[in-house]
Design a protein around this motif. Structure first.
Motif, PDB file in Angstrom:
ATOM      1  N   ARG A 131       0.622  -1.278  -0.099  1.00 23.54           N
ATOM      2  CA  ARG A 131       0.366  -0.317   0.311  1.00 23.54           C
ATOM      3  C   ARG A 131       1.142   1.590   0.391  1.00 23.54           C
ATOM      4  NH1 ARG A 131      -2.775  -3.053   3.742  1.00 23.54           N
ATOM      5  NH2 ARG A 131      -2.205  -2.276   5.387  1.00 23.54           N
ATOM      6  N   PHE A 132       1.851   1.334   0.826  1.00 19.26           N
ATOM      7  CA  PHE A 132       2.686   2.526   0.534  1.00 19.26           C
ATOM      8  C   PHE A 132       3.748   2.763  -0.233  1.00 19.26           C
ATOM      9  CE2 PHE A 132       7.077   3.541   1.364  1.00 19.26           C
ATOM     10  CZ  PHE A 132       7.111   4.900   1.778  1.00 19.26           C
ATOM     11  N   ILE A 133       3.864   1.799  -0.917  1.00 24.23           N
ATOM     12  CA  ILE A 133       4.511   2.040  -2.350  1.00 24.23           C
ATOM     13  C   ILE A 133       3.324   2.608  -3.195  1.00 24.23           C
ATOM     14  CG2 ILE A 133       5.361   0.427  -3.806  1.00 24.23           C
ATOM     15  CD1 ILE A 133       7.713   0.997  -2.123  1.00 24.23           C
ATOM     16  N   GLN A 134       1.785   1.967  -3.391  1.00 21.03           N
ATOM     17  CA  GLN A 134       0.673   1.691  -4.546  1.00 21.03           C
ATOM     18  C   GLN A 134       0.685   3.167  -3.886  1.00 21.03           C
ATOM     19  OE1 GLN A 134      -1.572  -1.361  -3.996  1.00 21.03           O
ATOM     20  NE2 GLN A 134      -2.043  -1.056  -6.207  1.00 21.03           N
ATOM     21  N   SER A 135       0.453   3.726  -2.871  1.00 22.89           N
ATOM     22  CA  SER A 135       0.154   4.829  -2.810  1.00 22.89           C
ATOM     23  C   SER A 135       1.391   6.269  -3.171  1.00 22.89           C
ATOM     24  CB  SER A 135      -0.219   5.417  -1.646  1.00 22.89           C
ATOM     25  OG  SER A 135       1.347   5.788  -0.668  1.00 22.89           O
ATOM     26  N   HIS A 136       2.230   6.099  -3.976  1.00 22.65           N
ATOM     27  CA  HIS A 136       3.539   7.060  -3.618  1.00 22.65           C
ATOM     28  C   HIS A 136       3.944   6.578  -4.933  1.00 22.65           C
ATOM     29  CE1 HIS A 136       3.467   8.705   0.398  1.00 22.65           C
ATOM     30  NE2 HIS A 136       4.214   7.253   0.388  1.00 22.65           N
ATOM     31  N   THR A 137       3.619   5.674  -5.883  1.00 22.86           N
ATOM     32  CA  THR A 137       4.277   5.115  -7.332  1.00 22.86           C
ATOM     33  C   THR A 137       3.350   5.428  -7.705  1.00 22.86           C
ATOM     34  OG1 THR A 137       4.301   3.633  -7.279  1.00 22.86           O
ATOM     35  CG2 THR A 137       6.572   4.535  -5.976  1.00 22.86           C
ATOM     36  N   GLY A 138       2.062   4.706  -7.451  1.00 22.93           N
ATOM     37  CA  GLY A 138       0.896   4.312  -8.307  1.00 22.93           C
ATOM     38  C   GLY A 138       0.931   2.888  -9.045  1.00 22.93           C
ATOM     39  N   GLN A 139       2.506   1.688  -8.634  1.00 27.79           N
ATOM     40  CA  GLN A 139       2.309   0.887  -8.960  1.00 27.79           C
ATOM     41  C   GLN A 139       2.883  -0.391  -7.729  1.00 27.79           C
ATOM     42  OE1 GLN A 139       5.929   1.552 -11.012  1.00 27.79           O
ATOM     43  NE2 GLN A 139       4.964   0.767 -13.051  1.00 27.79           N
ATOM     44  N   THR A 140       2.325  -1.091  -7.944  1.00 30.26           N
ATOM     45  CA  THR A 140       2.516  -2.257  -6.933  1.00 30.26           C
ATOM     46  C   THR A 140       4.439  -2.496  -6.790  1.00 30.26           C
ATOM     47  OG1 THR A 140       2.444  -4.705  -8.080  1.00 30.26           O
ATOM     48  CG2 THR A 140       0.735  -3.555  -7.350  1.00 30.26           C
ATOM     49  N   PRO A 141       4.682  -3.221  -6.236  1.00 29.59           N
ATOM     50  CA  PRO A 141       6.059  -3.740  -5.639  1.00 29.59           C
ATOM     51  C   PRO A 141       7.391  -4.429  -6.808  1.00 29.59           C
ATOM     52  CG  PRO A 141       5.146  -3.388  -3.150  1.00 29.59           C
ATOM     53  CD  PRO A 141       3.890  -3.254  -4.574  1.00 29.59           C
ATOM     54  N   SER A 142       5.638  -5.409  -6.822  1.00 29.02           N
ATOM     55  CA  SER A 142       5.729  -5.945  -8.093  1.00 29.02           C
ATOM     56  C   SER A 142       6.768  -5.551  -9.438  1.00 29.02           C
ATOM     57  CB  SER A 142       4.937  -7.559  -8.534  1.00 29.02           C
ATOM     58  OG  SER A 142       5.469  -7.553  -7.519  1.00 29.02           O
ATOM     59  N   ALA A 143       5.429  -4.784 -10.015  1.00 32.81           N
ATOM     60  CA  ALA A 143       5.070  -4.096 -11.295  1.00 32.81           C
ATOM     61  C   ALA A 143       6.556  -3.122 -11.227  1.00 32.81           C
ATOM     62  CB  ALA A 143       3.710  -3.435 -11.502  1.00 32.81           C
ATOM     63  N   LEU A 144       6.893  -2.318 -10.253  1.00 32.23           N
ATOM     64  CA  LEU A 144       8.153  -1.617  -9.746  1.00 32.23           C
ATOM     65  C   LEU A 144       8.976  -2.347 -10.405  1.00 32.23           C
ATOM     66  CD1 LEU A 144       8.488   1.748  -9.526  1.00 32.23           C
ATOM     67  CD2 LEU A 144       8.566   0.736  -6.867  1.00 32.23           C
ATOM     68  N   ARG A 145       9.013  -3.496  -9.758  1.00 24.99           N
ATOM     69  CA  ARG A 145      10.478  -4.170  -9.893  1.00 24.99           C
ATOM     70  C   ARG A 145      10.183  -4.489 -11.549  1.00 24.99           C
ATOM     71  NH1 ARG A 145      12.094  -8.948  -5.727  1.00 24.99           N
ATOM     72  NH2 ARG A 145      13.574  -7.033  -4.853  1.00 24.99           N
ATOM     73  N   ALA A 146       8.635  -5.138 -11.713  1.00 22.79           N
ATOM     74  CA  ALA A 146       9.443  -5.407 -13.495  1.00 22.79           C
ATOM     75  C   ALA A 146      10.147  -4.372 -14.317  1.00 22.79           C
ATOM     76  CB  ALA A 146       7.774  -5.316 -13.924  1.00 22.79           C
ATOM     77  N   ALA A 147       9.566  -2.810 -13.929  1.00 23.37           N
ATOM     78  CA  ALA A 147       9.041  -1.847 -14.979  1.00 23.37           C
ATOM     79  C   ALA A 147      10.805  -1.513 -14.610  1.00 23.37           C
ATOM     80  CB  ALA A 147       8.705  -0.463 -14.459  1.00 23.37           C
ATOM     81  N   THR A 148      11.918  -2.059 -14.215  1.00 21.22           N
ATOM     82  CA  THR A 148      13.141  -1.369 -13.357  1.00 21.22           C
ATOM     83  C   THR A 148      13.069  -2.616 -14.758  1.00 21.22           C
ATOM     84  OG1 THR A 148      13.164  -2.913 -11.737  1.00 21.22           O
ATOM     85  CG2 THR A 148      12.962  -0.203 -11.467  1.00 21.22           C
ATOM     86  N   ARG A 149      13.179  -3.679 -14.519  1.00 23.59           N
ATOM     87  CA  ARG A 149      13.982  -4.595 -15.385  1.00 23.59           C
ATOM     88  C   ARG A 149      13.528  -5.180 -17.060  1.00 23.59           C
ATOM     89  NH1 ARG A 149      13.381 -10.433 -13.109  1.00 23.59           N
ATOM     90  NH2 ARG A 149      16.062  -9.758 -14.421  1.00 23.59           N
TER      91      ARG A 149
END
Length: 155
Positions: A131-149
């Motif tokens: 929830r913390f990551i989603q509220s500040h980035t608009g993405q889930t941690p998994s999606a954020l990880r996938a986007a960086t890869r």
């Protein structure tokens, strides 16, 4: 010095040496004076510096901003007001940005697992971290990880 060098006039080396000598004298005077033209640190600046040092050391602990304020012997309201005045961000914003930065760095690699990242940053549960990551980035941690890869797309 740049003008001297670009014009290529006679006695270039002597002129450059003279400029360097003047700079050396100025620097020496600054060191001797102890940079007295720098105003002393205010109480607000000292408090913000102490808070920033605490956040830098302890951001991985499961502490909220109010606990940092208590450790600094001030109220959370006062700490936030002083932080906003000195650096344009509330105390909570500073703590949030530090945790978010560490989370982004940790999520750049495929390991550790998201729950391990959450635990290492002091979150009580992976769900709260998500929830913390989603509220500040608009993405889930998994999606954020996938986007960086993903490899960069070239146009």
């Amino acid at each position: 010095m740049n003008r001297e060098n670009s014009q290529k006039r006679p006695m270039l080396q002597e002129a450059l040496a003279a400029h360097v000598g003047l700079i050396a004298v100025w620097l020496h005077r600054q060191v001797q004076a102890g940079a007295t033209d720098i105003p002393p640190e205010s109480a607000a600046q000292r408090l913000v510096r102490r808070y920033a040092q605490s956040v830098t050391r302890e951001f991985r602990d499961p502490k909220v901003m109010g606990q940092y304020a208590e450790a600094l012997d001030v109220t959370p309201t006062h700490l936030s007001r002083v932080c906003r005045g000195c650096c344009g961000k509330t105390a909570a914003d500073i703590l949030t940005e530090r945790k978010l930065h560490a989370a982004r760095l940790a999520l750049e690699s495929p390991t550790p697992a998201v729950k391990e990242v959450a635990r290492s940053l002091g979150f009580a549960s992976p769900a709260y971290f998500t929830r913390f990551i989603q509220s500040h980035t608009g993405q889930t941690p998994s999606a954020l990880r996938a986007a960086t890869r993903r490899p960069a797309v070239r146009a």
